[in-house]
Scaffold this active site. Structure first.
Site, short mmCIF file in Angstrom:
data_model
loop_
_atom_site.label_atom_id
_atom_site.label_comp_id
_atom_site.label_asym_id
_atom_site.label_seq_id
_atom_site.Cartn_x
_atom_site.Cartn_y
_atom_site.Cartn_z
N SER A 5 0.83 -1.20 0.00
CA SER A 5 0.00 0.00 0.00
C SER A 5 0.87 1.26 0.00
O SER A 5 1.62 1.49 -0.95
CB SER A 5 -0.96 -0.05 1.19
N ASP A 58 -10.89 -4.30 -3.53
CA ASP A 58 -10.19 -3.34 -2.66
C ASP A 58 -10.99 -2.04 -2.58
O ASP A 58 -11.21 -1.37 -3.58
CB ASP A 58 -8.79 -3.08 -3.20
N HIS A 86 -8.73 -4.73 0.76
CA HIS A 86 -7.41 -4.19 1.08
C HIS A 86 -6.74 -4.87 2.28
O HIS A 86 -5.55 -5.17 2.25
CB HIS A 86 -7.52 -2.69 1.34
#
Length: 265
Positions: free
Chosen positions: A144, A213, A242
């Site tokens: 991320s 996500d 996510h």
């Protein structure tokens, strides 16, 4: 006049408080044994601006492949939350270095884009000083926000492979997606423009993403992938959001990493 004053106050609060909306550190200092990594070697290392950070070096737990994976965390928690992935990789012959940025896990300092870039350089230097580490087989794994950190470092020190999990094209794009009514393009201080940087990487690239996500939409990750040069590979994990286990340490994710590092031909 009142409306103008209120707007100015709101914008000022966003300007000065925005990093509290980006970085979510867990300030507790983790112990490796508490996360199933009793065989990890605790490390401390210093950044170029004289902050001392903590990390763990986990040796390969099976026949060593010679690769060492540096994990660049996302914006939340601390390195202990990535212990499951580290254990999975170590079981497959990969050494792993876990560390925390400034302001996380009891480390001094406050996180920022420039600060995390310094922390990443210091982590790489720490790994490079370790006896037995092959400098030509260091792999960057960025999660991320950590993917943006890894991309920037890869421009300065190209790794043997660059692996990005749930990466975004830029912090500006993601902030605009989540806060569409705010003028984030003018307010944002930490922009992480990965889509501009990734065009210049030279390392083999693997991008991992979930098609459900809700934090970094798959479409945004695909923009980043399309901007990257070859060789590159995109692996989409069906049904994964996510923060799901499938994207943290699931079998499809681990398998894709191992395949990326397997000798070709």
């Amino acid at each position: 006049m009142i409306v103008v004053v209120v707007a100015v106050v709101i914008l000022a609060a966003l300007w000065f408080g925005q990093r509290g909306l980006i970085y979510f550190p867990d300030g507790r200092t983790p112990a490796p044994g508490a996360f199933g990594l009793a065989d990890a070697d605790p490390q401390t290392f210093e950044t170029e601006d004289q902050l001392t950070l903590g990390g763990w070096f986990l040796p390969a737990r099976s026949a060593p492949t010679g690769y060492t994976v540096i994990i660049f965390n996302g914006n939340g928690g601390h390195r202990g939350y990535r212990a499951g992935l580290a254990a999975q990789l170590a079981a497959r012959g990969l050494a792993v270095f876990l560390f925390d940025y400034r302001g996380y896990a009891g480390n001094p300092g406050l996180p920022s884009e420039a600060g995390l870039a310094r922390d990443a350089r210091a982590a790489l230097a720490c790994v490079g000083r370790r006896p037995g580490v092959d400098l030509t087989r260091i792999v960057f794994f960025g999660e991320s926000l950590g993917a943006a950190v890894a991309v920037q470092l890869a421009l300065e020190y190209p790794p043997a492979a660059l692996i990005l999990r749930s990466p975004f094209s830029s912090m500006t794009a993601i902030a605009s997606h989540h806060y569409p009514i705010l003028p984030v393009r003018w307010l944002l201080r930490d922009r992480y423009p990965s889509i501009d940087r990734i065009r210049r990487i030279t390392s083999p690239l693997l991008i991992l993403a979930g098609d459900e996500d809700r934090i970094v939409p798959l479409a945004d990750t695909q923009l980043l992938f399309e901007a990257a040069p070859q060789p590159k590979r995109l692996v989409v994990i069906p049904g994964a959001d996510h923060n799901d286990e499938a994207l943290a340490e699931g079998p499809a994710l681990v398998r894709a990493i191992v395949e990326q590092l397997r000798p070709q031909g």
